[in-house]
Design an enzyme around this catalytic site. Sequence first.
Site, PDB file in Angstrom:
ATOM      1  N   LYS A  37      -1.752   8.821  -5.886  1.00  0.00           N
ATOM      2  CA  LYS A  37      -1.258   8.818  -7.269  1.00  0.00           C
ATOM      3  C   LYS A  37      -1.515   7.460  -7.926  1.00  0.00           C
ATOM      4  CE  LYS A  37       3.373   7.593  -5.577  1.00  0.00           C
ATOM      5  NZ  LYS A  37       4.677   8.137  -5.168  1.00  0.00           N
ATOM      6  N   TYR A 256      -0.624 -19.770 -26.988  1.00  0.00           N
ATOM      7  CA  TYR A 256       0.304 -19.267 -28.005  1.00  0.00           C
ATOM      8  C   TYR A 256       1.672 -19.918 -27.902  1.00  0.00           C
ATOM      9  CZ  TYR A 256      -2.883 -15.413 -29.076  1.00  0.00           C
ATOM     10  OH  TYR A 256      -3.950 -14.665 -29.473  1.00  0.00           O
TER      11      TYR A 256
HETATM   12  C1  LIG Z   1       4.943   7.765  -3.798  1.00  0.00           C
HETATM   13  C2  LIG Z   1       5.560   8.652  -2.787  1.00  0.00           C
HETATM   14  C3  LIG Z   1       5.222   8.515  -1.427  1.00  0.00           C
HETATM   15  C4  LIG Z   1       4.416   7.369  -0.876  1.00  0.00           C
HETATM   16  O1  LIG Z   1       5.278   6.295  -0.565  1.00  0.00           O
HETATM   17  P1  LIG Z   1       4.744   4.959   0.117  1.00  0.00           P
HETATM   18  O2  LIG Z   1       5.949   4.107   0.247  1.00  0.00           O
HETATM   19  O3  LIG Z   1       3.746   4.386  -0.831  1.00  0.00           O
HETATM   20  O4  LIG Z   1       4.115   5.344   1.402  1.00  0.00           O
HETATM   21  C5  LIG Z   1       5.720   9.470  -0.537  1.00  0.00           C
HETATM   22  N1  LIG Z   1       6.511  10.468  -0.970  1.00  0.00           N
HETATM   23  C6  LIG Z   1       6.878  10.610  -2.266  1.00  0.00           C
HETATM   24  C7  LIG Z   1       7.787  11.724  -2.651  1.00  0.00           C
HETATM   25  C8  LIG Z   1       6.430   9.684  -3.211  1.00  0.00           C
HETATM   26  O5  LIG Z   1       6.820   9.808  -4.491  1.00  0.00           O
END
Ligand SMILES: *Cc1c(COP(=O)(O)O)cnc(C)c1O
Length: 362
Positions: A37, A256
């Site tokens: 993601k 700035y």
């Molecule tokens: C993002 C996510 C993961 C991955 O978690 P990490 O700590 O990056 O391994 C696993 N399960 C869910 C439900 C998530 O939202």
Amino acid sequence: MSYQGTQITISLKNLKANLYYIKSKVDNTTKIMCVVKAFGYGSEPIKISKFLEKNGIDYFAVAYVNEGIVLRNSGIKLPILVLHPQIDDFDEIIKYNLEPNIYSFRILNAFIKKSKSHPFHLKFNTGLNRLGFSIDDIDKLYDILNGQGNIKFLLSHLGASEDKKEKNYTENQISLFEKISAEMENKFGISFKKHLLNTSGILNYSKFKYDMVRTGIGLYGYGNDKKFSKHLKPVLSLKSIISQIHSIKKGESVGYNRGFVAKTNCNVAIIPIGHADGISRRLGNGKVGFLIKNKIAKTVGNICMDMLMLDVTNISCKEGDEVTIIDDKVQTAEDLGEKINTISYEILTSLSSRIKRTIVNI
Ligand SMILES: *Cc1c(COP(=O)(O)O)cnc(C)c1O
């Protein structure tokens, strides 16, 4: 190819080493779900996913349906879990053969209106209090689903698996998940496959791997604990160059709002990366330094949208020289995050998509 002078390099060799390290924590029968993601945690989703697909993983997860469509359109064939679908997503979920995470009755009802046979994952809340059904929903789930749903996995999500001080909380989450699973199996009269662990769960609670584990941050080289740093290798490095160097006289200001006023004569280098690229404004005014010619050059004044300034008074360097912002040795995304009280996840996922990504096999 032209680029702004700032470059991200993604190491497939490190990605593979991280995958193997994670795999070594579970059995070779445990399925591996790779979480790609948020643009592959800021790295690059497509080439990374194709590489992972070739390296013997079983599943992908994304947060939103658009991210899953990108993967399908690029030719990814493995199953893809969409962690956070909305009711208007189900036509596309079915069309692109994605698997939704079903977390509420509102979502469930919208989904089974579209399909009674399409596979999905059923999410239970065990204490994170984010998405998911509660243990008290099982009877109603059975009434709605009996014989007309294709539950592929039960899942839950740990809220503090990296935190030793929260061992009790995590163990409570795990035992509630076990209780929910047993009640579900009892009620439905069949056994279900399950997944629970994220990266820190895999590293600290691997016994509860069930049928599949979900790894995100670990793949990208971070384990939320210094203990694992030597085993995991940051996949992403971020470098830039010096666009220009100014000699600043005592009393002159830089940037700035005159964020910096020189107390003595000094040299300031201008770097083509700014807060629009993910370098937080909170890193300005000397809060952090970046590496030039093996020396640390601290930020000067406020970080601008598209550039930032570094103090190079004591560094012999010239325009065009390289600046290392994130790498796997001197300054990781975790180190950078610590400076402004955040985590590697936020540093990585803030890196703008306008920065050129180069994927290398080393
Ligand atoms: C993002 C996510 C993961 C991955 O978690 P990490 O700590 O990056 O391994 C696993 N399960 C869910 C439900 C998530 O939202």
